[in-house]
Design a protein around this motif. Structure first.
Motif, PDB file in Angstrom:
ATOM      1  N   VAL A  69       0.367  -1.162  -0.129  1.00 13.12           N
ATOM      2  CA  VAL A  69       0.022   0.621   0.545  1.00 13.12           C
ATOM      3  C   VAL A  69       1.339   1.553  -0.040  1.00 13.12           C
ATOM      4  CG1 VAL A  69      -1.285   0.976   1.766  1.00 13.12           C
ATOM      5  CG2 VAL A  69      -1.857  -1.302   0.927  1.00 13.12           C
ATOM      6  N   ALA A  70       2.089   0.937   0.914  1.00 12.73           N
ATOM      7  CA  ALA A  70       2.235   2.878   1.091  1.00 12.73           C
ATOM      8  C   ALA A  70       3.589   2.708  -0.567  1.00 12.73           C
ATOM      9  CB  ALA A  70       3.572   1.882   2.029  1.00 12.73           C
ATOM     10  N   GLY A  71       3.884   1.004  -0.993  1.00 15.13           N
ATOM     11  CA  GLY A  71       4.748   1.056  -2.267  1.00 15.13           C
ATOM     12  C   GLY A  71       3.734   2.404  -3.176  1.00 15.13           C
ATOM     13  N   ARG A  72       2.601   1.542  -3.132  1.00 15.42           N
ATOM     14  CA  ARG A  72       2.032   1.909  -4.277  1.00 15.42           C
ATOM     15  C   ARG A  72       1.367   3.823  -4.694  1.00 15.42           C
ATOM     16  NH1 ARG A  72      -0.934  -0.806  -7.392  1.00 15.42           N
ATOM     17  NH2 ARG A  72      -3.005   0.391  -7.728  1.00 15.42           N
ATOM     18  N   HIS A  73       2.311   4.551  -2.999  1.00 14.96           N
ATOM     19  CA  HIS A  73       1.821   5.879  -3.181  1.00 14.96           C
ATOM     20  C   HIS A  73       3.110   6.514  -3.537  1.00 14.96           C
ATOM     21  CE1 HIS A  73      -0.191   9.908  -1.862  1.00 14.96           C
ATOM     22  NE2 HIS A  73       0.176   9.502  -1.451  1.00 14.96           N
ATOM     23  N   ARG A  74       3.237   7.516  -5.063  1.00 13.10           N
ATOM     24  CA  ARG A  74       4.061   8.410  -5.770  1.00 13.10           C
ATOM     25  C   ARG A  74       3.696   9.755  -5.194  1.00 13.10           C
ATOM     26  NH1 ARG A  74       6.115   3.959  -6.312  1.00 13.10           N
ATOM     27  NH2 ARG A  74       5.484   2.691  -7.189  1.00 13.10           N
ATOM     28  N   LYS A  75       3.176  10.496  -4.612  1.00 15.36           N
ATOM     29  CA  LYS A  75       3.241  11.495  -4.410  1.00 15.36           C
ATOM     30  C   LYS A  75       4.305  11.629  -3.388  1.00 15.36           C
ATOM     31  CE  LYS A  75       0.657  16.112  -3.774  1.00 15.36           C
ATOM     32  NZ  LYS A  75      -0.618  16.344  -3.116  1.00 15.36           N
ATOM     33  N   TYR A  76       4.213  10.565  -2.732  1.00 12.33           N
ATOM     34  CA  TYR A  76       5.781  11.136  -1.457  1.00 12.33           C
ATOM     35  C   TYR A  76       6.558  10.361  -1.544  1.00 12.33           C
ATOM     36  CZ  TYR A  76       1.843  14.731   0.350  1.00 12.33           C
ATOM     37  OH  TYR A  76       0.670  15.564   0.331  1.00 12.33           O
ATOM     38  N   SER A  77       6.583  10.111  -2.291  1.00 12.20           N
ATOM     39  CA  SER A  77       8.163   8.551  -2.706  1.00 12.20           C
ATOM     40  C   SER A  77       8.699   8.932  -1.957  1.00 12.20           C
ATOM     41  CB  SER A  77       8.425   8.836  -4.086  1.00 12.20           C
ATOM     42  OG  SER A  77       8.676   9.555  -4.340  1.00 12.20           O
ATOM     43  N   ARG A  78       9.721  10.063  -1.363  1.00  6.48           N
ATOM     44  CA  ARG A  78      10.676   9.879  -0.626  1.00  6.48           C
ATOM     45  C   ARG A  78      10.796   9.529   1.174  1.00  6.48           C
ATOM     46  NH1 ARG A  78      13.964  15.239   0.284  1.00  6.48           N
ATOM     47  NH2 ARG A  78      16.086  14.463   0.608  1.00  6.48           N
ATOM     48  N   PHE A  79       9.058  10.221   1.324  1.00  7.57           N
ATOM     49  CA  PHE A  79       8.817   9.538   2.320  1.00  7.57           C
ATOM     50  C   PHE A  79       8.510   8.427   2.822  1.00  7.57           C
ATOM     51  CE2 PHE A  79       4.938   9.379   5.045  1.00  7.57           C
ATOM     52  CZ  PHE A  79       6.332   8.964   6.594  1.00  7.57           C
ATOM     53  N   THR A  80       7.301   8.228   2.161  1.00 12.28           N
ATOM     54  CA  THR A  80       6.934   5.912   1.567  1.00 12.28           C
ATOM     55  C   THR A  80       8.010   5.407   1.055  1.00 12.28           C
ATOM     56  OG1 THR A  80       6.513   6.649  -1.025  1.00 12.28           O
ATOM     57  CG2 THR A  80       4.612   7.108   0.961  1.00 12.28           C
ATOM     58  N   LYS A  81       9.137   6.112   0.694  1.00 11.46           N
ATOM     59  CA  LYS A  81      10.333   4.519   0.471  1.00 11.46           C
ATOM     60  C   LYS A  81      10.904   4.266   2.050  1.00 11.46           C
ATOM     61  CE  LYS A  81      12.117   5.904  -4.284  1.00 11.46           C
ATOM     62  NZ  LYS A  81      13.543   6.036  -4.530  1.00 11.46           N
ATOM     63  N   TRP A  82      10.893   5.255   3.269  1.00 16.65           N
ATOM     64  CA  TRP A  82      11.012   5.144   4.561  1.00 16.65           C
ATOM     65  C   TRP A  82      10.174   4.190   4.849  1.00 16.65           C
ATOM     66  CZ3 TRP A  82      15.675   4.887   5.786  1.00 16.65           C
ATOM     67  CH2 TRP A  82      17.543   5.195   5.646  1.00 16.65           C
ATOM     68  N   LEU A  83       8.973   4.532   4.977  1.00 16.17           N
ATOM     69  CA  LEU A  83       7.926   4.314   4.995  1.00 16.17           C
ATOM     70  C   LEU A  83       7.956   2.674   5.047  1.00 16.17           C
ATOM     71  CD1 LEU A  83       5.778   4.893   7.166  1.00 16.17           C
ATOM     72  CD2 LEU A  83       4.026   5.373   4.975  1.00 16.17           C
TER      73      LEU A  83
ATOM     74  N   ASP B 280      23.357   0.406   0.257  1.00 18.07           N
ATOM     75  CA  ASP B 280      22.340   1.129  -0.454  1.00 18.07           C
ATOM     76  C   ASP B 280      21.639   2.088   0.572  1.00 18.07           C
ATOM     77  OD1 ASP B 280      19.911   1.179  -2.415  1.00 18.07           O
ATOM     78  OD2 ASP B 280      19.076  -0.490  -1.250  1.00 18.07           O
ATOM     79  N   LEU B 281      22.309   1.930   1.330  1.00 20.64           N
ATOM     80  CA  LEU B 281      21.237   3.294   2.377  1.00 20.64           C
ATOM     81  C   LEU B 281      21.835   4.577   2.351  1.00 20.64           C
ATOM     82  CD1 LEU B 281      20.067   1.573   5.680  1.00 20.64           C
ATOM     83  CD2 LEU B 281      18.629   2.916   3.741  1.00 20.64           C
ATOM     84  N   LEU B 282      24.096   4.712   1.834  1.00 22.01           N
ATOM     85  CA  LEU B 282      24.423   5.278   1.968  1.00 22.01           C
ATOM     86  C   LEU B 282      23.875   6.507   1.408  1.00 22.01           C
ATOM     87  CD1 LEU B 282      27.754   3.706   1.780  1.00 22.01           C
ATOM     88  CD2 LEU B 282      27.058   5.524   3.251  1.00 22.01           C
ATOM     89  N   ASP B 283      23.042   6.540   0.157  1.00 23.32           N
ATOM     90  CA  ASP B 283      22.119   7.837  -0.773  1.00 23.32           C
ATOM     91  C   ASP B 283      21.275   7.961  -0.836  1.00 23.32           C
ATOM     92  OD1 ASP B 283      20.376   5.345  -1.615  1.00 23.32           O
ATOM     93  OD2 ASP B 283      20.297   5.651  -3.615  1.00 23.32           O
ATOM     94  N   GLY B 284      20.511   7.710   0.756  1.00 24.47           N
ATOM     95  CA  GLY B 284      19.584   8.505   1.271  1.00 24.47           C
ATOM     96  C   GLY B 284      18.467   7.745   0.767  1.00 24.47           C
ATOM     97  N   GLN B 285      18.480   7.015   0.415  1.00 24.73           N
ATOM     98  CA  GLN B 285      17.682   6.445  -0.312  1.00 24.73           C
ATOM     99  C   GLN B 285      17.334   4.762   0.398  1.00 24.73           C
ATOM    100  OE1 GLN B 285      15.802   7.467  -3.438  1.00 24.73           O
ATOM    101  NE2 GLN B 285      15.946   9.881  -3.345  1.00 24.73           N
TER     102      GLN B 285
END
Length: 144
Positions: free
Chosen positions: A23-37, A90-95
């Motif tokens: 569900v969280a991965g489908r939300h593209r508008k706030y993808s910067r936040f949802t990647k961490w979620l 993978d986390l070194l790039d911040g995402q």
């Protein structure tokens, strides 16, 4: 009741974590936040899978494959260490991209399968993450 049917409440947390990842991965508008979620949900789902019958089955398969190949059981620890390094890289790039999410699902089971002192540490970390998932699921469903 469903926990009784599946034999483990951790299996339900695992399924809920996978669903929340989707569900969280489908939300593209706030993808910067949802990647961490999605990464957090992957950690919870992986930890819950490791503590359910899924983790027991995977550990049994891993140990059986190592015994069949004649490889030392320390090989699982080496693979887990490589997985941790892949997550850090993978986390070194911040995402947290695909590799971090995949390893978040797999690493808790690998850490439990290593046994020894590393397995004890893996059990403690996995237990803490899965208990966080249980608390999240209980608050979402209204306390079961």
């Amino acid at each position: 009741m469903l926990a009784f049917l599946f034999g483990s409440s951790m299996f339900l947390v695992f399924l809920a974590g996978l669903g929340l990842m989707w569900v969280a991965g489908r939300h593209r508008k706030y993808s910067r936040f949802t990647k961490w979620l999605v990464f957090a949900f992957a950690l919870v789902a992986g930890a819950a899978a490791a503590l359910s019958f899924v983790g027991s089955l995977a550990t049994w398969v891993i140990n059986g494959a190592l015994a069949l190949l004649g490889a030392p059981t320390a090989l699982v620890g080496v693979i887990a260490l490589i997985g941790i390094l892949l997550v850090v890289g993978d986390l070194l790039d911040g995402q947290p991209d695909g590799m971090a999410r995949t390893q978040a699902l797999i690493l808790p089971t690998l850490l439990l399968a290593t046994g020894g002192q590393l397995g004890v540490i893996g059990t403690e970390v996995t237990g803490a993450a899965s208990q966080a998932g249980v608390a999240l699921l209980n608050s979402m469903v209204g306390g079961v």
